[in-house]
Design an enzyme around this catalytic site. Structure first.
Site, PDB file in Angstrom:
ATOM      1  CD  GLU A 179      -6.619 -10.826  26.666  1.00 43.15           C
ATOM      2  OE1 GLU A 179      -5.949 -10.900  27.280  1.00 43.15           O
ATOM      3  OE2 GLU A 179      -7.189 -11.721  25.959  1.00 43.15           O
ATOM      4  CG  PHE A 186      -1.576   1.423   1.581  1.00 44.30           C
ATOM      5  CD1 PHE A 186      -2.237   1.985   0.703  1.00 44.30           C
ATOM      6  CD2 PHE A 186      -1.700   1.513   2.951  1.00 44.30           C
ATOM      7  CE1 PHE A 186      -2.712   3.114   1.226  1.00 44.30           C
ATOM      8  CE2 PHE A 186      -2.081   2.678   3.205  1.00 44.30           C
ATOM      9  CZ  PHE A 186      -2.755   3.543   2.381  1.00 44.30           C
ATOM     10  CG  LEU A 191       5.015 -10.414  -4.898  1.00 46.55           C
ATOM     11  CD1 LEU A 191       4.939 -11.092  -6.201  1.00 46.55           C
ATOM     12  CD2 LEU A 191       4.885  -8.858  -4.894  1.00 46.55           C
ATOM     13  CD  GLU A 250      -8.820  -1.943  19.597  1.00 46.43           C
ATOM     14  OE1 GLU A 250      -8.848  -1.747  18.256  1.00 46.43           O
ATOM     15  OE2 GLU A 250      -9.724  -2.563  20.131  1.00 46.43           O
ATOM     16  CB  ILE A 280      13.185  -8.065   4.024  1.00 42.75           C
ATOM     17  CG1 ILE A 280      12.246  -8.454   5.248  1.00 42.75           C
ATOM     18  CG2 ILE A 280      12.417  -7.140   3.125  1.00 42.75           C
ATOM     19  CD1 ILE A 280      11.942  -7.406   6.139  1.00 42.75           C
ATOM     20  CB  ALA A 292       7.040  -4.076   8.747  1.00 40.82           C
ATOM     21  CE1 TYR A 316       4.439  -3.365  13.175  1.00 43.35           C
ATOM     22  CE2 TYR A 316       3.135  -1.850  14.522  1.00 43.35           C
ATOM     23  CZ  TYR A 316       3.734  -2.037  13.364  1.00 43.35           C
ATOM     24  OH  TYR A 316       3.567  -1.063  12.408  1.00 43.35           O
TER      25      TYR A 316
END
Length: 311
Positions: free
Chosen positions: A271, A16, A38, A273, A57, A79, A146
């Site tokens: 949970e 994106f 991809l 968030e 990567i 990522a 993350y």
């Protein structure tokens, strides 16, 4: 043989944000290499003039390409970006986001790459905020693997800057949305809602929908990357609007943009968030000479128009 064009390498360039960035770099006269496995990106997103290399990567081949291809600037956007997957499988998240980044940086060091522009995160890196919107000096307390992996990426980049003189700009993105965003996975709520609305399905809002995020249009992200090109030193910049928008308000704006009468349903909350998130991007706009960001109203209208034409 002398180079006629500067060379930019965009990891995640079939995705994106990366594909928009590849287009913009080509327009600025760069030779553009795209590294993308991809797994989430789409070959059709890659501009015809760019050179696509279908590589992981974390692979030796990707690091070697960065080393030998005459890259001037590495724009690292590939990522593992699914926060919930990072919670379920933190080792995989670290493999992609930490080890993958480190291997690319080794290739950059060996190949004499001058600059790295790193796609970091504004929400996940700060964790539960003390202030709204958060500035770049806000404590970094990620509460997901993350966020931890992105913070580790920034730390490794600082080491490479100090040890090898690599120029680095870390861009801490808010919630980016716009044309070409994938409706698959959990990162693209705008795309998810629009796809469902345009297909006549009922979208589901997690929890009460009063959790807030800072939604920044992809064009502003690309402009920030371009403004950072060639910047010497080591820098962090937030890339957002500083405005909190609830999921309920976002949904209402999207439904209005596509003239849909469908009312969203509410499901259970997720949970772990974050409840609120917004980041202050004034410093980046000031130091990089950027204009005010695209408004949510305008960005939603443009995004809805693209999804209508491509659904």
């Amino acid at each position: 043989m002398s180079k006629t064009k500067p060379t930019a390498c965009v990891t995640g360039g079939a995705g994106f944000i990366g594909s928009h960035l590849a287009e913009a770099l080509l327009e600025k006269g760069y030779r553009v290499l795209v590294i993308d496995d991809l797994s989430a990106g789409n070959r059709q997103n890659v501009p015809a003039e760019a050179e696509l290399h279908v590589l992981d990567i974390g692979s030796p081949e990707a690091a070697t390409l960065v080393e030998i291809a005459g890259v001037d600037v590495l724009l690292h956007h590939a990522a593992q970006m699914n926060v919930r997957r990072s919670v379920e499988d933190p080792a995989f998240d670290a493999q992609v986001n930490i080890l993958g980044t480190l291997r690319l940086l080794e290739g950059a060091r060996k190949g004499g790459v001058g600059q790295v522009i790193f796609a970091s995160t504004g929400g996940a890196i700060y964790g539960e905020q003390d202030e709204f919107p958060a500035t770049e000096s806000h404590p970094r307390r990620p509460v997901s693997p993350y966020g931890v992996s992105k913070l580790a990426g920034e730390a490794y980049l600082y080491y490479f800057h100090c040890a090898y003189g690599l120029d680095v700009t870390c861009l801490r993105y808010a919630n980016v949305y716009g044309p070409r965003q994938s409706p698959h996975g959990e990162a693209g709520v705008v795309a998810i809602f629009l796809r469902k609305l345009l297909s006549g399905e009922t979208p589901v809002i997690n929890g009460d929908g009063l959790q807030t995020r800072d939604y920044v249009y992809v064009e502003d992200v690309v402009r920030t990357n371009l403004a950072a090109l060639g910047r010497p030193g080591f820098h962090h910049f937030n890339v957002g609007t500083g405005i909190e928008t609830t999921v309920v308000d976002l949904y209402d704006a999207l439904a209005a943009a596509v003239d849909s009468p469908i009312r969203a349903e509410h499901g259970p909350g997720k949970e772990g968030e974050q409840r609120r998130s917004s980041i202050k991007a004034d410093r980046g706009r000031r130091e990089l000479g950027l204009s005010a960001p695209v408004s949510l109203e305008e960005g939603v209208a443009r995004t809805a128009q693209w999804f209508r034409a491509n659904s």
